[in-house]
Design an enzyme around this catalytic site. Structure first.
Site, PDB file in Angstrom:
ATOM      1  N   ASP A   1      -5.387 -92.971  37.622  1.00  0.00           N
ATOM      2  CA  ASP A   1      -6.624 -92.327  38.050  1.00  0.00           C
ATOM      3  C   ASP A   1      -6.493 -91.724  39.446  1.00  0.00           C
ATOM      4  O   ASP A   1      -5.963 -92.352  40.350  1.00  0.00           O
ATOM      5  CB  ASP A   1      -7.751 -93.368  38.028  1.00  0.00           C
ATOM      6  CG  ASP A   1      -9.137 -92.759  38.063  1.00  0.00           C
ATOM      7  OD1 ASP A   1      -9.299 -91.613  37.608  1.00  0.00           O
ATOM      8  OD2 ASP A   1     -10.063 -93.451  38.533  1.00  0.00           O
ATOM      9  N   HIS A   2      -7.002 -90.526  39.614  1.00  0.00           N
ATOM     10  CA  HIS A   2      -7.052 -89.816  40.899  1.00  0.00           C
ATOM     11  C   HIS A   2      -5.709 -89.784  41.615  1.00  0.00           C
ATOM     12  O   HIS A   2      -5.596 -90.121  42.791  1.00  0.00           O
ATOM     13  CB  HIS A   2      -8.141 -90.398  41.811  1.00  0.00           C
ATOM     14  CG  HIS A   2      -9.511 -90.047  41.353  1.00  0.00           C
ATOM     15  ND1 HIS A   2     -10.067 -88.803  41.560  1.00  0.00           N
ATOM     16  CD2 HIS A   2     -10.425 -90.754  40.658  1.00  0.00           C
ATOM     17  CE1 HIS A   2     -11.271 -88.774  41.021  1.00  0.00           C
ATOM     18  NE2 HIS A   2     -11.504 -89.937  40.459  1.00  0.00           N
TER      19      HIS A   2
ATOM     20  N   HIS B   1     -19.705 -90.877  42.770  1.00  0.00           N
ATOM     21  CA  HIS B   1     -18.913 -91.989  42.282  1.00  0.00           C
ATOM     22  C   HIS B   1     -18.278 -92.728  43.442  1.00  0.00           C
ATOM     23  O   HIS B   1     -18.290 -92.283  44.566  1.00  0.00           O
ATOM     24  CB  HIS B   1     -17.847 -91.520  41.279  1.00  0.00           C
ATOM     25  CG  HIS B   1     -16.744 -90.702  41.874  1.00  0.00           C
ATOM     26  ND1 HIS B   1     -16.429 -89.477  41.395  1.00  0.00           N
ATOM     27  CD2 HIS B   1     -15.873 -90.955  42.869  1.00  0.00           C
ATOM     28  CE1 HIS B   1     -15.420 -88.993  42.079  1.00  0.00           C
ATOM     29  NE2 HIS B   1     -15.066 -89.861  42.984  1.00  0.00           N
ATOM     30  N   GLY B   2     -17.728 -93.886  43.106  1.00  0.00           N
ATOM     31  CA  GLY B   2     -17.032 -94.672  44.121  1.00  0.00           C
ATOM     32  C   GLY B   2     -17.941 -95.694  44.775  1.00  0.00           C
ATOM     33  O   GLY B   2     -18.927 -96.140  44.205  1.00  0.00           O
TER      34      GLY B   2
ATOM     35  N   LYS C   1     -22.775 -98.048  46.663  1.00  0.00           N
ATOM     36  CA  LYS C   1     -23.835 -99.008  46.439  1.00  0.00           C
ATOM     37  C   LYS C   1     -24.691 -99.248  47.689  1.00  0.00           C
ATOM     38  O   LYS C   1     -25.914 -99.311  47.598  1.00  0.00           O
ATOM     39  CB  LYS C   1     -23.238-100.327  45.972  1.00  0.00           C
ATOM     40  CG  LYS C   1     -24.270-101.392  45.679  1.00  0.00           C
ATOM     41  CD  LYS C   1     -23.609-102.643  45.117  1.00  0.00           C
ATOM     42  CE  LYS C   1     -24.642-103.720  44.841  1.00  0.00           C
ATOM     43  NZ  LYS C   1     -24.027-104.929  44.320  1.00  0.00           N
TER      44      LYS C   1
END
Length: 188
Positions: A84-85, A182-183, A186
């Site tokens: 991913d990425h 994303h990421g 929070k």
């Protein structure tokens, strides 16, 4: 494929229009156990993802060994492994390892033409090994690995440019920026 049960594209095609297919970034043994236990209980296939930073931190062989063990411990779980990425170099390493069913080349921070060129090189290399490629176009708000994109810097993906990008690169799937985040957001 040494220890992967299914190709990423096969899992995605089976799920398309029928159910969601979870792709989860794992960072340690506990997360791998949790992911496989959950998949086993749900009778659901999953995609296990490792980022470029995680591959660098844990070492690619350690990550492969965790998945080899998980396959033995949870033999009924159907899974694929995704890098991913990645940047161009880490995608090349993941492709050469034989441990991945798909890679994501994230050259979205480059100008369009350069993104096309980089992505096309990764696609050619990956497809020669039967590995699927995800690419990214636009900049998503949020944090991924060592890159942070502020809301004012986020760039939404133009649909016409996305069609041109897929045509020119031959990528198998495309992550686009549509105003989502994303990421680690929070607590922001």
């Amino acid at each position: 494929e040494d220890f992967m049960c299914a190709a990423s594209l096969d899992l995605l095609q089976a799920a398309y229009g029928r159910y969601a297919l979870g792709a989860f970034n794992a960072s340690n043994m506990e997360q791998v156990h949790g992911l496989f236990r959950g998949a086993e209980r749900a009778l659901a296939p999953v995609i296990v993802q490792f980022t470029r930073v995680m591959r660098s931190y844990a070492h690619p062989r350690m990550l492969a060994a965790m998945l080899e063990a998980a396959e033995e411990i949870y033999p009924s779980v159907v899974f694929a492994c995704h890098h991913d990425h990645g940047d161009e170099a880490s995608c090349a390493e993941a492709i050469a390892s034989g441990d991945y069913n798909s890679v994501m080349i994230d050259a979205s921070h480059h100008p369009f033409a350069e993104n096309v060129t980089i992505t096309r090189r990764v696609v050619e290399q990956a497809h020669a090994h039967g590995i699927a490629v995800e690419a990214e176009l636009g900049l998503l708000q949020g944090i991924e690995d060592e890159m942070s994109v502020d809301a004012k810097e986020a760039i939404l993906t133009d649909p016409a440019q996305a069609a041109e990008f897929v045509e020119r690169t031959g990528c198998d799937s495309l992550a686009v920026a549509i105003g989502t985040s994303h990421g680690a957001y929070k607590f922001s």
